[in-house]
Structure formats: C-alpha cells, structure tokens
Design an enzyme around this catalytic site. Structure first.
Site, short mmCIF file in Angstrom:
data_model
loop_
_atom_site.label_atom_id
_atom_site.label_comp_id
_atom_site.label_asym_id
_atom_site.label_seq_id
_atom_site.Cartn_x
_atom_site.Cartn_y
_atom_site.Cartn_z
CG ASP A 293 18.28 -34.60 -28.33
OD1 ASP A 293 18.57 -35.01 -29.48
OD2 ASP A 293 17.26 -33.94 -28.09
CD GLU A 294 14.32 -34.96 -25.79
OE1 GLU A 294 13.76 -34.31 -24.90
OE2 GLU A 294 13.98 -34.90 -27.00
CB VAL A 295 18.67 -42.26 -27.21
CG1 VAL A 295 18.55 -43.63 -27.88
CG2 VAL A 295 19.47 -41.32 -28.10
#
Length: 497
Positions: A293-295
């Site tokens: 997630d959230e790269v």
C-alpha cells in the site's frame, strides 16, 4: 507514516450457541442478553432467571466422558486453569454478592470434544471451526465443541475470557515493521534491527519474544499473521541492508535520500528470497501479509536508472506497472515458501496477477462498496477494515459508528458475499504506545467484534449499550483499563461496601 498496528479478525456470522433452542424474537433476545450481559451476542441462546452459586472449593472444569481430548491436551488444561483463576480470583477479591439469592449450586463444567482429532497441538487457521454449544443445567454444565478452538470460545462465554479472546477476536495481524523502525530481529539479516530499530537491544522483538507471542495467542485460539509491508513503508529496512532502497535524485545528482525498495536490482530479489524463507519458518500461520500500500512514486520518477528500466520494459510513465512488476516477483518468492498471502487493496487495484487464494484487504474509505463488489466479483477472499480504524479519534460515542456498519451491504451475489470472511479493527501507532493503547482499543473494538461475530439482525443500539457497558465493566474488573462509554460507574468499584 505508520509504526504499529493491533488488529483482530472475526469470522462473519459464525454459528455459536448457548443452547439448542433458538429465540426468534429479537426483542426477547435483547432483553435476555441485557440480563446476562453477553458480548458478543451468540447466534442462538436461551436463558432463565435461575441463578447458580459457584464455590472455588467444589466447582471443577473437567473433560467430559467420551471426549476425544483429555488431560494430555495442554491447550485445554491451561485454559481450565486460566479461567478458574479468572472467575474465582474475582470472587475471592470481591466476595459473593450479599443480596443475591441462589437457586442451587453449579458443581461442574464438562468439556466435550467430538472430532477424532481435537487439534490440541495444532494452530488455528482460516478454516477453523469455532462453533460450540453450552448448556447449563442443575448440577453441571456441558460445553460441546468439535475441537479445542470451539471449546475456547465457549469457555470465554462461560467463565470470562481475556483481552482479545474475551471479545472473540481470533487473529492478531502484526504490522511488525514500518518506516520508522525495524524491531524484528532477523537471524538471517541481524543488521536490519541492529541499524533500523529504535534501539538494537531494548526495542526489538527477539526470536524468543516472537515465539512467545505466537504461543500465547495459540493458547487462546488466536492466529498471528505477520505483515512485512513493501515496497513502501521501508525506510527502516534501508538502514541495515545496503542498496535495498531506491536512491532519489534532485535533477541529475543524488539527493542523499531514499525512496521505496529498488525494484530493478537482482540483489533485491535475492534478499527477499532469503528473508521470506526465514519469515515463513518463524510464523506458523498459513498466511503472510505482504502490504503493497501507499507507494510514493516520486523517488522512482527521479532516478535515471529506473527511468531507463521503465523504457526497456515498455511501461511508459505508468509507475503502477513498475510496482506491479515488483509485487508479482515478490508473490512468486512467497509462493515458493508454500505460504499464502494477504495484500492491501492497491495490489488488486493495480491488476497484479494474484493466486486464487489471495486475501485482499479493503482499507480505503472512499468507494468501499464498489471495491468490495469488484474484489469479490473477481473471486478473491476479502477482509474489510475501512470502517474500523480505531486510531481516528473523535469526541463522543464513536463505538456506535463502528457498530452500525453492515459489511455485506454492497451489491453482489450470495456467492460474492460469502467471500467477505471477516473484518479488522485497526489501531495504528503514530500516536499510540503502551501508555494509551489499551483504553483507546477497548471497548471500541468490542463494537466491531459483535458486528463481525453476531447475527446481522442484531442491531439494537439500546440493547448494545446496556450490554457493552456491563462488558466494559467486566474488562475493568479484570484489570483491563477499557475507557468508559459514557458517564457512569461499575458496580464492583464499591468494593467492600
């Protein structure tokens, strides 16, 4: 930035029963549950005004005649001792209620395990049967379950459980490392915690610590699923593993900062192969959570070597394709260890090729129902966590918001809805440590537990408040500093009066 998470998973609409007969009248069920303060509310139960006295000198918890588990089942033996201490420790401390008139004395709780393999030495799994039947009669009570896991759930109702188990949470999802710290002490790569933890001796989870957590949880019927989130949330990894992270550039020169895991180097995948081989042997559960997630793509976009690789692969300027390239290789590595994997929803959204048994966790609050429809429509098992982020603090009784969620309200076939196997109450650690974790978690997480454990028609807020208030007092009485729902008090606080 996220540092810590404490999560629980409850199987949706799992059948639990306090007696064979079913109370169809929801109003009557709510009234009776208020009297006995059941939480979470079982699927079926029947009660009466008859009250039984318990005496520490005469009451026993025993293996029932014909049970496939006996005194050699250490998991049950430990549970017997634990629950006996819970209930009679309180009685010894507070004394019997002076005004209570008892109809008779209950002498025995018999535990009857029916399956050929009681699973005494096993670990709970995704397919574990946690159902039970509990019947309390004049001189004895019988707790019947297929295996030890159902027996543990039944004992938690009969004799009061502990912490997560007391609320019937059955998975501890351990987000064990993040940008700010790498506390997991790896035998294969000790520099990860030596360089990446807050402190290499005082703020790490040693192999003994991890083993102790897993066994402590097993004894209470709780799975432990570790999450090692990549390629983002990995700043702490880079401190102890050279060349793992992507060098960021300012114009044509390195800026001295680093971004996500470098997805273009063979050394990255050599490291991940060795690391997850170790992880698969340390954590007994069949699943590992791989994050995804959230790269943040900005560092990748700044790096000339990454830009050249993107061109060679034909990715253009779509950096989600580069993320998918990395995740796909990582999934192949973990698959080779014979482990299943859980991922955050971005991995699905970016169209990474996933195995059929992948568990996709839906966590983003925008368009939740559409996401559930898409994920289940593609045939993937799903966990819902989006509505239950307990680190979001608001004034007032926010537990009601968690309680009112209906996980299956999305448009989908019955087959799709069966793929939503549970949900998570999430507590991230930007503003949470040992000083405030417990009161922030309970009893707010308890509201999530009933929504996931009990029947979908159990919705009455008034009944829920009455039972949850009593349940919260049970936790406080047990030494768990659960915060109050509203103004009021617990009866046991008048100790000795």
């Amino acid at each position: 930035m996220r540092a810590l998470t404490l999560l629980g998973l409850g199987t949706l609409f799992l059948t639990t029963s306090c007696k064979d007969s079913h109370i169809d009248n929801l109003e009557e069920r709510s009234r009776l549950s208020d009297e006995v303060s059941l939480w979470p509310l079982p699927q079926q139960f029947q009660t009466s005004p008859v009250a039984f006295k318990l005496s520490a000198s005469r009451f026993k918890i025993v293996h029932a005649p014909g049970s496939t588990a006996g005194p050699s089942c250490s998991l049950l033996q430990n549970a017997f001792r634990r629950y006996f201490k819970y209930i009679f420790g309180y009685v010894n401390e507070q004394g019997q209620p002076r005004s209570r008139v008892f109809d008779s004395e209950l002498r025995e709780l018999q535990v009857l395990i029916t399956s050929t393999d009681p699973e005494c030495d096993a670990y709970p799994s995704l397919k574990t049967d946690e159902s039970y039947q509990l019947e309390v009669d004049q001189l004895k009570s019988v707790l019947k379950a297929s295996n030890v896991w159902g027996a543990l759930r039944g004992e938690q109702v009969a004799l009061l459980g502990s912490f997560m188990a007391m609320n019937k949470f059955n998975v501890f999802h351990w987000h064990i490392v993040d940008d700010s710290s790498f506390p997991f002490l790896s035998r294969t790569f000790p520099n990860l915690s030596q360089q990446g933890a807050y402190h290499p001796y005082t703020h790490v989870y040693t192999p003994v610590d991890v083993k102790s957590v897993i066994e402590f949880a097993r004894m209470r019927g709780i799975r432990v699923i570790a999450e090692f989130d990549t390629p983002g949330h990995t700043q702490s990894w880079g401190k102890g593993q050279t060349d793992l992270l992507t060098p960021c550039y300012s114009g044509s020169s390195p800026s001295g900062t680093f971004g996500p895991v470098n997805p273009i180097l063979n050394s990255t995948y050599d490291f991940m192969t060795s690391f997850f081989k170790e992880i698969s042997s340390v954590f007994a559960d069949a699943y590992i959570h791989l994050g995804g997630d959230e790269v943040d793509f900005s560092c990748w976009k700044s790096n000339p070597d990454i830009q050249k690789f993107m061109e060679q692969q034909g990715f253009g300027q779509d950096y989600s394709k580069l993320e998918s390239y990395y995740i796909q290789r990582l999934l192949d590595i973990v698959s080779s260890t014979k482990k299943g994997y859980m991922v955050w929803q971005e991995v699905f959204d970016n169209e990474v090729k996933l195995k059929g048994d992948t568990v996709v966790e839906v966590w983003k609050m925008n368009m939740v129902e559409e996401e559930l429809q898409n994920v289940t429509g593609a045939g993937f098992t799903t966990i819902l966590s989006a509505p239950w982020y307990l680190d979001y603090i608001s004034y007032g009784q926010d537990w009601k918001n968690y309680y009112k969620v209906e996980p299956l309200s999305f448009n989908g076939t019955p087959e799709q809805k069966k793929l939503v196997i549970g949900g998570e109450a999430c507590l991230w650690g930007e503003y949470v440590d040992a000083t405030n974790l417990t009161p922030r978690l309970w009893p707010r997480a308890s509201a999530v537990a009933e929504r996931l454990w009990s029947d979908e028609n159990v919705k009455d807020i008034g009944s829920a408040y009455s039972r949850l208030e009593k349940h919260r007092c049970h936790m406080v009485r047990r030494g768990i500093p659960a915060e109050p729902l509203f103004v009021g008090h617990c009866g046991h606080e008048y100790s000795g009066l």
